[in-house]
Each structure stands twice: as C-alpha cells, then as structure tokens.
Design a protein around this motif. Structure first.
Motif, PDB file in Angstrom:
ATOM      1  N   UNK A   1       0.818  -1.350   0.188  1.00 33.22           N
ATOM      2  CA  UNK A   1      -0.067  -0.125   0.071  1.00 33.22           C
ATOM      3  C   UNK A   1       0.896   1.154  -0.108  1.00 33.22           C
ATOM      4  N   UNK A   2       0.635   2.204  -1.069  1.00 35.00           N
ATOM      5  CA  UNK A   2       1.303   3.491  -0.976  1.00 35.00           C
ATOM      6  C   UNK A   2       0.376   4.521  -0.882  1.00 35.00           C
ATOM      7  N   UNK A   3       0.564   5.400  -0.142  1.00 38.30           N
ATOM      8  CA  UNK A   3      -0.253   6.879   0.049  1.00 38.30           C
ATOM      9  C   UNK A   3       0.518   7.977  -0.012  1.00 38.30           C
ATOM     10  N   UNK A   4       0.190   8.910  -0.864  1.00 38.93           N
ATOM     11  CA  UNK A   4       0.788  10.186  -0.734  1.00 38.93           C
ATOM     12  C   UNK A   4      -0.438  11.068  -0.181  1.00 38.93           C
ATOM     13  N   UNK A   5       0.118  11.969   0.769  1.00 39.24           N
ATOM     14  CA  UNK A   5      -0.763  12.709   1.494  1.00 39.24           C
ATOM     15  C   UNK A   5      -0.522  14.217   1.240  1.00 39.24           C
ATOM     16  N   UNK A   6      -1.456  15.063   1.088  1.00 46.00           N
ATOM     17  CA  UNK A   6      -1.368  16.624   1.112  1.00 46.00           C
ATOM     18  C   UNK A   6      -2.389  17.073   2.034  1.00 46.00           C
ATOM     19  N   UNK A   7      -1.831  17.495   3.350  1.00 43.80           N
ATOM     20  CA  UNK A   7      -2.644  17.861   4.439  1.00 43.80           C
ATOM     21  C   UNK A   7      -2.278  19.370   4.779  1.00 43.80           C
ATOM     22  N   UNK A   8      -3.380  20.113   5.147  1.00 44.42           N
ATOM     23  CA  UNK A   8      -3.006  21.511   5.892  1.00 44.42           C
ATOM     24  C   UNK A   8      -3.423  21.056   7.239  1.00 44.42           C
ATOM     25  N   UNK A   9      -2.186  21.379   8.341  1.00 45.65           N
ATOM     26  CA  UNK A   9      -2.252  20.969   9.645  1.00 45.65           C
ATOM     27  C   UNK A   9      -2.279  22.213  10.715  1.00 45.65           C
ATOM     28  N   UNK A  10      -3.088  22.311  11.521  1.00 38.89           N
ATOM     29  CA  UNK A  10      -2.932  23.187  12.585  1.00 38.89           C
ATOM     30  C   UNK A  10      -2.694  22.789  13.742  1.00 38.89           C
ATOM     31  N   UNK A  11      -1.457  23.547  14.276  1.00 40.35           N
ATOM     32  CA  UNK A  11      -0.688  22.755  15.474  1.00 40.35           C
ATOM     33  C   UNK A  11      -0.778  23.782  16.514  1.00 40.35           C
ATOM     34  N   UNK A  12      -1.129  23.580  17.688  1.00 35.39           N
ATOM     35  CA  UNK A  12      -1.254  24.345  18.941  1.00 35.39           C
ATOM     36  C   UNK A  12      -0.106  24.021  20.085  1.00 35.39           C
ATOM     37  N   UNK A  13       0.693  24.781  20.123  1.00 43.54           N
ATOM     38  CA  UNK A  13       2.151  24.553  20.872  1.00 43.54           C
ATOM     39  C   UNK A  13       2.040  25.301  22.395  1.00 43.54           C
ATOM     40  N   UNK A  14       2.298  24.760  23.452  1.00 39.29           N
ATOM     41  CA  UNK A  14       2.289  25.240  24.686  1.00 39.29           C
ATOM     42  C   UNK A  14       3.714  25.081  25.508  1.00 39.29           C
ATOM     43  N   UNK A  15       4.354  26.133  25.901  1.00 41.60           N
ATOM     44  CA  UNK A  15       5.472  25.809  26.647  1.00 41.60           C
ATOM     45  C   UNK A  15       5.350  25.514  28.108  1.00 41.60           C
ATOM     46  N   UNK A  16       5.621  24.482  28.337  1.00 41.96           N
ATOM     47  CA  UNK A  16       5.446  23.759  29.721  1.00 41.96           C
ATOM     48  C   UNK A  16       6.533  24.381  30.762  1.00 41.96           C
ATOM     49  N   UNK A  17       7.911  24.415  30.385  1.00 38.50           N
ATOM     50  CA  UNK A  17       8.835  25.024  31.193  1.00 38.50           C
ATOM     51  C   UNK A  17       9.744  25.506  29.824  1.00 38.50           C
ATOM     52  N   UNK A  18      10.970  26.296  30.411  1.00 46.22           N
ATOM     53  CA  UNK A  18      11.870  26.658  29.548  1.00 46.22           C
ATOM     54  C   UNK A  18      12.555  25.679  28.786  1.00 46.22           C
ATOM     55  N   UNK A  19      12.544  24.350  29.253  1.00 42.44           N
ATOM     56  CA  UNK A  19      12.924  23.304  28.171  1.00 42.44           C
ATOM     57  C   UNK A  19      11.969  22.278  27.528  1.00 42.44           C
ATOM     58  N   UNK A  20      10.919  22.330  28.073  1.00 43.93           N
ATOM     59  CA  UNK A  20       9.848  21.440  27.441  1.00 43.93           C
ATOM     60  C   UNK A  20       8.541  22.291  26.710  1.00 43.93           C
ATOM     61  N   UNK A  21       8.319  21.600  25.661  1.00 41.86           N
ATOM     62  CA  UNK A  21       7.057  22.335  24.846  1.00 41.86           C
ATOM     63  C   UNK A  21       6.117  21.024  24.685  1.00 41.86           C
ATOM     64  N   UNK A  22       4.823  21.278  24.661  1.00 46.56           N
ATOM     65  CA  UNK A  22       3.905  20.298  24.371  1.00 46.56           C
ATOM     66  C   UNK A  22       3.061  20.918  22.994  1.00 46.56           C
ATOM     67  N   UNK A  23       2.644  19.871  22.221  1.00 45.30           N
ATOM     68  CA  UNK A  23       2.026  20.376  21.039  1.00 45.30           C
ATOM     69  C   UNK A  23       0.755  19.407  20.349  1.00 45.30           C
TER      70      UNK A  23
END
Length: 102
Positions: free
Chosen positions: A6-28
C-alpha cells in the motif's frame, strides 16, 4: 502469502497548537485535513487506485537542548475515508526529529 503493498501520498493542511510547559519542554497538539492518493497492489487484489479525504491527529513533546535547537517526539494517527476500491486506511506513526531555529 497475499503480498499486499500500500502506498499513500498525502497532502494535508495542519493546525498545531503549542504550549511551553517550562523553559526546556514544549507540548503540542494538532489536526490535519486534506487528500490522500492511495495505490494498493497485491497478488489477489490486482491494482486499486483512489483519491480520498484524509485527516490526522498529532500529539508531541519538544525538549530544548539550547537556545536554537532541540529534540522532538510526535505521535500521529492517520486516517483516510473509504473509497469505492478500498476501506478506510489507518496508520500510527511515532516520529523522532531534531529542530533548529534559524
């Protein structure tokens, strides 16, 4: 024994929300929507092609190693809508990456 490929070629628009948890760690978290061009080849099925609606969901963490670079780990769950030639396709992906801010 079936030899399915199986082969799939994908064309997606993506919305990503990112939150800084600390100076070193980010969550998205995010969601993408678009189209997938699918090709299925197999001994018993022959060749099946199709285009369908596709979407995915993303959860991830980033760890900042320095001011301009870091390491990321993301989990993505990908789905396509069913088509005349095939049922819904699903996949899970765990992606490790390095990021550099220019």
């Amino acid at each position: 024994s079936g030899g399915l490929e199986i082969g799939a070629h994908n064309f997606l628009a993506r919305l990503i929300l990112e939150k800084e948890i600390s100076d070193l760690v980010d969550f998205r978290a995010g969601m993408g929507m678009g189209f997938s061009f699918v090709e299925i080849q197999g001994n018993s099925t022959g060749e099946i092609d199709g285009v369908g609606f596709a979407y995915d969901f993303l959860l991830g963490f980033g760890y900042n190693l320095g001011e301009n670079w870091g390491l990321n780990i993301d989990y993505r769950f990908f789905l396509t809508a069913a088509n005349n030639g095939f049922d819904r396709l699903k996949s899970h992906a765990l992606i490790f990456s390095a990021a550099i801010a220019l």
